[in-house]
Design an enzyme around this catalytic site. Sequence first.
Site, mmCIF file in Angstrom:
data_model
loop_
_atom_site.group_PDB
_atom_site.id
_atom_site.type_symbol
_atom_site.label_atom_id
_atom_site.label_comp_id
_atom_site.label_asym_id
_atom_site.label_seq_id
_atom_site.Cartn_x
_atom_site.Cartn_y
_atom_site.Cartn_z
ATOM 1 N N GLY A 143 2.698 2.014 -13.810
ATOM 2 C CA GLY A 143 1.985 1.120 -14.789
ATOM 3 C C GLY A 143 1.647 1.905 -15.811
ATOM 4 N N ASP A 161 -6.126 -2.408 -11.134
ATOM 5 C CA ASP A 161 -6.634 -2.542 -9.869
ATOM 6 C C ASP A 161 -5.851 -1.204 -9.202
ATOM 7 O OD1 ASP A 161 -7.258 -2.927 -7.193
ATOM 8 O OD2 ASP A 161 -6.009 -4.805 -7.221
#
Length: 291
Positions: A143, A161
């Site tokens: 990510g 998250d």
Amino acid sequence: MGPQQPPGAWVDEELGGVRYGLAATVVEEHISPFQRITIIDSQTYGKGLLLDGCWMTAERQERHYHEPLVHPALCAAASIERVLVIGGGDGGTARECLRHPGVAHLDMVEIDGLVVELSRKHLPSLGGDAWSDPRFHLTVGDGIAWAASAPDASYDVVLVDGSDPAGPAEGLFNRSFFQHCRRLLRPGGVFATQSESPEAFRQVHIDTVQLLREVFGHADPLYGWVPMYPSGWWSWTFACPDGPRYREPLAERAAAVAPGCRIWSPRWQRGAFEAVPAFVERQLADAAAQP
């Protein structure tokens, strides 16, 4: 697969001389290229997930975490057409996002495909219908690299998250990553991240809020509780370049999701943003005053 524990055994996370545990048995345990992944079955909270021995989620705890991360952001951004979730391999964040009919495209970038696989197998209620929703697009990958390479102004909401700032999640808590997340936001966009416990991870929490204020211009922590996490006291921090719009949920969007929530509501959100403990307020003020 790890060995099954005898009935009545305990599974603990140990942090700072304190143990946070559940009476549980280990269902599966694997070492991925990134971390140790443990699935447990507990008497109190149902099946749960640990990464590197740290509690991530459980069937009867996950809404305490996912609802506060998602709904202040998605109820306030100018548009919610395109959403990016970094991490979130258990599926709970994506599920809550996709409850908003205004979401047209959701990218989820999870570094560890085995977390997704085991969550879908053992914790199917977390992702629910998200895994088969045509708006949902899963990428198993980094990510941090995704945020660095995605085009400017490509998302309305960016949600992080991730796990605690160690191992594969370490790069989710630094200035370069947050600057890329700001770059990705469209005008009126909202960024949000879990920002640890002000008790168990006090300095990480303070540093995260302060850094987000420096990068985005506006950032505020929201406080709630996830009883299975260290200290039980948790936080999420929201940021915007153009003012703290995350504080004011849009009535129509809130009305669409609030009846299905167990924790989040506009009233709960107001209180959670105001529940800044005095020591945090003082430390943030002191940090802001530093030259």
